[in-house]
Scaffold this motif. Sequence first.
Motif, PDB file in Angstrom:
ATOM      1  N   VAL A 113       0.856  -1.250   0.126  1.00 29.15           N
ATOM      2  CA  VAL A 113       0.110  -0.014   0.029  1.00 29.15           C
ATOM      3  C   VAL A 113       0.869   1.201   0.013  1.00 29.15           C
ATOM      4  O   VAL A 113       1.825   1.476   0.924  1.00 29.15           O
ATOM      5  N   THR A 114       0.625   2.219  -0.795  1.00 30.93           N
ATOM      6  CA  THR A 114       1.185   3.397  -1.030  1.00 30.93           C
ATOM      7  C   THR A 114       0.238   4.594  -0.816  1.00 30.93           C
ATOM      8  O   THR A 114      -0.903   4.533  -0.938  1.00 30.93           O
ATOM      9  N   LEU A 115       0.552   5.707  -0.025  1.00 26.21           N
ATOM     10  CA  LEU A 115      -0.026   6.904  -0.147  1.00 26.21           C
ATOM     11  C   LEU A 115      -0.658   7.385  -1.499  1.00 26.21           C
ATOM     12  O   LEU A 115      -1.904   7.530  -1.475  1.00 26.21           O
ATOM     13  N   ALA A 116       0.007   7.254  -2.538  1.00 28.87           N
ATOM     14  CA  ALA A 116      -0.454   7.686  -3.680  1.00 28.87           C
ATOM     15  C   ALA A 116      -1.672   6.907  -4.240  1.00 28.87           C
ATOM     16  O   ALA A 116      -2.792   7.314  -4.563  1.00 28.87           O
ATOM     17  N   GLY A 117      -1.498   5.425  -3.818  1.00 28.57           N
ATOM     18  CA  GLY A 117      -2.584   4.541  -4.254  1.00 28.57           C
ATOM     19  C   GLY A 117      -3.577   4.577  -3.499  1.00 28.57           C
ATOM     20  O   GLY A 117      -4.806   4.622  -4.112  1.00 28.57           O
ATOM     21  N   VAL A 118      -3.561   5.039  -2.162  1.00 32.44           N
ATOM     22  CA  VAL A 118      -4.707   4.938  -1.356  1.00 32.44           C
ATOM     23  C   VAL A 118      -5.471   6.474  -1.692  1.00 32.44           C
ATOM     24  O   VAL A 118      -6.628   6.542  -1.806  1.00 32.44           O
ATOM     25  N   ALA A 119      -4.597   7.407  -1.865  1.00 28.44           N
ATOM     26  CA  ALA A 119      -5.332   8.815  -2.403  1.00 28.44           C
ATOM     27  C   ALA A 119      -6.190   8.495  -3.623  1.00 28.44           C
ATOM     28  O   ALA A 119      -7.036   9.007  -4.036  1.00 28.44           O
ATOM     29  N   ALA A 120      -5.674   7.715  -4.702  1.00 24.99           N
ATOM     30  CA  ALA A 120      -6.242   7.580  -5.961  1.00 24.99           C
ATOM     31  C   ALA A 120      -7.599   6.909  -5.523  1.00 24.99           C
ATOM     32  O   ALA A 120      -8.522   7.294  -6.434  1.00 24.99           O
ATOM     33  N   ARG A 121      -7.453   5.810  -4.814  1.00 26.70           N
ATOM     34  CA  ARG A 121      -8.516   5.061  -4.512  1.00 26.70           C
ATOM     35  C   ARG A 121      -9.658   6.105  -4.186  1.00 26.70           C
ATOM     36  O   ARG A 121     -10.813   5.788  -4.172  1.00 26.70           O
ATOM     37  N   ALA A 122      -9.459   7.158  -3.115  1.00 29.00           N
ATOM     38  CA  ALA A 122     -10.302   7.959  -2.414  1.00 29.00           C
ATOM     39  C   ALA A 122     -10.730   8.958  -3.381  1.00 29.00           C
ATOM     40  O   ALA A 122     -11.570   9.764  -2.876  1.00 29.00           O
ATOM     41  N   GLY A 123      -9.977   9.020  -4.482  1.00 27.07           N
ATOM     42  CA  GLY A 123     -10.418  10.016  -5.355  1.00 27.07           C
ATOM     43  C   GLY A 123      -9.932  11.464  -4.983  1.00 27.07           C
ATOM     44  O   GLY A 123     -10.705  12.729  -5.403  1.00 27.07           O
ATOM     45  N   LEU A 124      -8.904  11.587  -4.165  1.00 25.32           N
ATOM     46  CA  LEU A 124      -8.035  12.700  -3.551  1.00 25.32           C
ATOM     47  C   LEU A 124      -6.740  12.896  -3.891  1.00 25.32           C
ATOM     48  O   LEU A 124      -6.170  11.900  -4.089  1.00 25.32           O
ATOM     49  N   SER A 125      -6.375  14.094  -3.815  1.00 29.30           N
ATOM     50  CA  SER A 125      -4.942  14.295  -3.749  1.00 29.30           C
ATOM     51  C   SER A 125      -4.225  13.668  -2.748  1.00 29.30           C
ATOM     52  O   SER A 125      -4.923  13.812  -1.626  1.00 29.30           O
ATOM     53  N   PRO A 126      -3.148  13.143  -2.740  1.00 27.38           N
ATOM     54  CA  PRO A 126      -2.282  12.826  -1.309  1.00 27.38           C
ATOM     55  C   PRO A 126      -2.578  13.748  -0.224  1.00 27.38           C
ATOM     56  O   PRO A 126      -2.615  13.552   0.986  1.00 27.38           O
ATOM     57  N   ARG A 127      -2.224  15.097  -0.411  1.00 27.48           N
ATOM     58  CA  ARG A 127      -2.167  16.075   0.440  1.00 27.48           C
ATOM     59  C   ARG A 127      -3.679  16.250   1.113  1.00 27.48           C
ATOM     60  O   ARG A 127      -3.703  16.277   2.264  1.00 27.48           O
ATOM     61  N   THR A 128      -4.679  16.322   0.284  1.00 24.59           N
ATOM     62  CA  THR A 128      -5.945  16.636   0.622  1.00 24.59           C
ATOM     63  C   THR A 128      -6.583  15.071   1.480  1.00 24.59           C
ATOM     64  O   THR A 128      -6.994  15.208   2.437  1.00 24.59           O
ATOM     65  N   LEU A 129      -5.929  14.159   0.899  1.00 25.74           N
ATOM     66  CA  LEU A 129      -6.522  12.768   1.881  1.00 25.74           C
ATOM     67  C   LEU A 129      -5.740  13.087   3.273  1.00 25.74           C
ATOM     68  O   LEU A 129      -6.078  12.591   4.314  1.00 25.74           O
ATOM     69  N   ASN A 130      -4.404  13.350   3.062  1.00 22.74           N
ATOM     70  CA  ASN A 130      -3.654  13.499   4.437  1.00 22.74           C
ATOM     71  C   ASN A 130      -4.389  14.408   5.604  1.00 22.74           C
ATOM     72  O   ASN A 130      -4.470  13.922   6.777  1.00 22.74           O
ATOM     73  N   ARG A 131      -4.761  15.393   4.980  1.00 24.09           N
ATOM     74  CA  ARG A 131      -5.456  16.489   5.645  1.00 24.09           C
ATOM     75  C   ARG A 131      -6.876  15.965   6.590  1.00 24.09           C
ATOM     76  O   ARG A 131      -7.138  15.910   7.667  1.00 24.09           O
ATOM     77  N   ARG A 132      -7.876  15.323   5.608  1.00 21.04           N
ATOM     78  CA  ARG A 132      -8.948  14.705   5.775  1.00 21.04           C
ATOM     79  C   ARG A 132      -9.046  13.632   6.942  1.00 21.04           C
ATOM     80  O   ARG A 132      -9.453  13.559   7.842  1.00 21.04           O
ATOM     81  N   PHE A 133      -7.951  12.719   6.562  1.00 21.80           N
ATOM     82  CA  PHE A 133      -7.536  11.546   7.265  1.00 21.80           C
ATOM     83  C   PHE A 133      -7.165  12.039   8.908  1.00 21.80           C
ATOM     84  O   PHE A 133      -7.720  11.385   9.759  1.00 21.80           O
ATOM     85  N   HIS A 134      -6.533  12.901   8.910  1.00 18.94           N
ATOM     86  CA  HIS A 134      -6.083  13.351  10.163  1.00 18.94           C
ATOM     87  C   HIS A 134      -6.971  13.942  11.071  1.00 18.94           C
ATOM     88  O   HIS A 134      -7.026  13.888  12.167  1.00 18.94           O
TER      89      HIS A 134
END
Length: 314
Positions: free
Chosen positions: A225-246
């Motif tokens: 699992v990579t951050l880029a892959g998780v972000a792509a699955r969520a349909g978000l940029s890695p930066r946005t995913l990190n912010r929302r996830f946190h």
Amino acid sequence: MHTVVVLALPDTIAFDLATPIEVLGRVRLSGYRAGYRVLVCGSEPVVAAGPVRLAVDHGLDALAGADTVIVPGRHDPAAPVPAAALDALRAAADAGVRIASICVGAFTLAAAGLLDGRRATTHWAAAQQLQTAYPAVDVDPEVLYVDTGQVVTSAGATAGVDMCLHLVRRDHGAAVAADASRLAVAPLHRDGGQAQFIARPAVAAADAGLDPLLEWLETHAHEPVTLAGVAARAGLSPRTLNRRFHEQTGHTPMQWVATVRIRRAQEMLETTDYGVDRIAHLVGFASPAQFRAQFKRLSGVAPHAYRTTFGPRP
């Protein structure tokens, strides 16, 4: 069956009282057998609990038949404890009964002399008061709970849930504790400054919109699992995913993945004889060294030490 007796003292905190009743009372073993028999006893037949009154079914003599006694907090932790209750607690401790407290219930244990020379915790707002009133106690205000073997103390409010789940894991193992956490709609671990044996991610808010992603991570955490892959699955940029996830979990996505992997590793250490290197591979770590470092960081002990404590018995 393991008998848990919850001690209801005058002016008990209703939330603290209900926590072990609900969490432990719902534990189920194989064949849907109850994991605990939970009783409530009191020093009086009717006990005040804030704005309500509670009728209890058992007197203090119930403590003598307990395997575990849990003492909730009271609204005024400095209020005198009935002498009969203190005597019953001391007698139970002398008989080897496990004694636990929730929130400022630690004051009751301290009044009985059960915390002298021990490390203990309580609600952070009352920690200094406990230390001042009972200088023989080593008060640690930074942790969710402290397990010294026979005596276990927890911090305020939901830390009592964490402590109860910890007791379930001690008594019945990781799989039963995981089921109990799901029934309680609670996570199986929250970071609290303590080197705890149990590792789990913090729970996400119900409206976070992350549930499908979290479920996917639970199923696929062992994969690369990579951050880029998780972000792509969520349909978000890695930066946005990190912010929302946190914002919703208190963790980054990759921290969440690490805790899922460690939790699975704990289950394997408890239930299999697989070597540490094999477990590291099976749960998804790139190397055994990385696995050992993450395991020690999240659970507070090395994998071998964890297996020594919780692993299969010969």
